[in-house]
Design a protein around this motif. Structure first.
Motif, PDB file in Angstrom:
ATOM      1  N   ASN A  36      -0.090 -10.052   2.296  1.00 57.43           N
ATOM      2  CA  ASN A  36      -0.293  -8.807   0.989  1.00 57.43           C
ATOM      3  C   ASN A  36      -1.161  -8.040   0.382  1.00 57.43           C
ATOM      4  OD1 ASN A  36       1.021 -11.579   0.001  1.00 57.43           O
ATOM      5  ND2 ASN A  36       0.149 -13.312  -0.293  1.00 57.43           N
ATOM      6  N   ARG A  37      -2.283  -8.221   1.149  1.00 53.52           N
ATOM      7  CA  ARG A  37      -3.466  -7.079   1.316  1.00 53.52           C
ATOM      8  C   ARG A  37      -2.426  -5.770   1.658  1.00 53.52           C
ATOM      9  NH1 ARG A  37      -6.368  -5.066   4.884  1.00 53.52           N
ATOM     10  NH2 ARG A  37      -6.225  -6.601   5.767  1.00 53.52           N
ATOM     11  N   ARG A  40      -0.333  -4.879  -0.607  1.00 49.64           N
ATOM     12  CA  ARG A  40      -0.750  -3.657  -1.678  1.00 49.64           C
ATOM     13  C   ARG A  40      -1.602  -2.698  -1.566  1.00 49.64           C
ATOM     14  NH1 ARG A  40      -3.449  -9.290  -2.521  1.00 49.64           N
ATOM     15  NH2 ARG A  40      -5.211  -8.564  -1.476  1.00 49.64           N
TER      16      ARG A  40
END
Length: 106
Positions: A36-37, A40
């Protein structure tokens, strides 16, 4: 002679650690958190998976092949004399990708 090789190997090890990308994966975050990071941060993430457990139970074993695809756009030269022929380009990042290996064998 042996001492010289040991010094060279030690120096290479230190600089190898310094040259490695920092913060790509952390032991404090789950595989899903890492993915997810990275997403992002603008990466398209390719997942190489071993096992069939849910991603929340997986462990990141490697992050590799970070790539940035750049396109170059010409810069308008308004007001510049046509005799002055310099090609100027503005780099534009059009894509970023990375591969994440995860172990999902329970």
């Amino acid at each position: 002679m042996r001492r010289g090789w040991a010094l060279a190997a030690g120096t290479a090890a230190v600089f190898g650690v310094l040259a490695a990308p920092a913060g790509i994966a952390s032991a404090d975050e789950s595989a899903q958190d890492t993915i997810n990071r990275l997403q992002r941060e603008g990466f398209t993430v390719k997942i190489d998976r071993v096992g069939s457990a849910p991603l929340s139970e997986c462990v990141v074993t490697g992050v590799r092949n970070p790539r940035t695809v750049t396109s170059f756009s010409p810069i308008d030269r308004i007001g510049i004399d046509d005799d002055f022929n310099i090609n100027a380009f503005n780099p534009i990042v059009v894509g970023r990708s990375v591969s994440v290996s995860v172990n999902c064998a329970s």
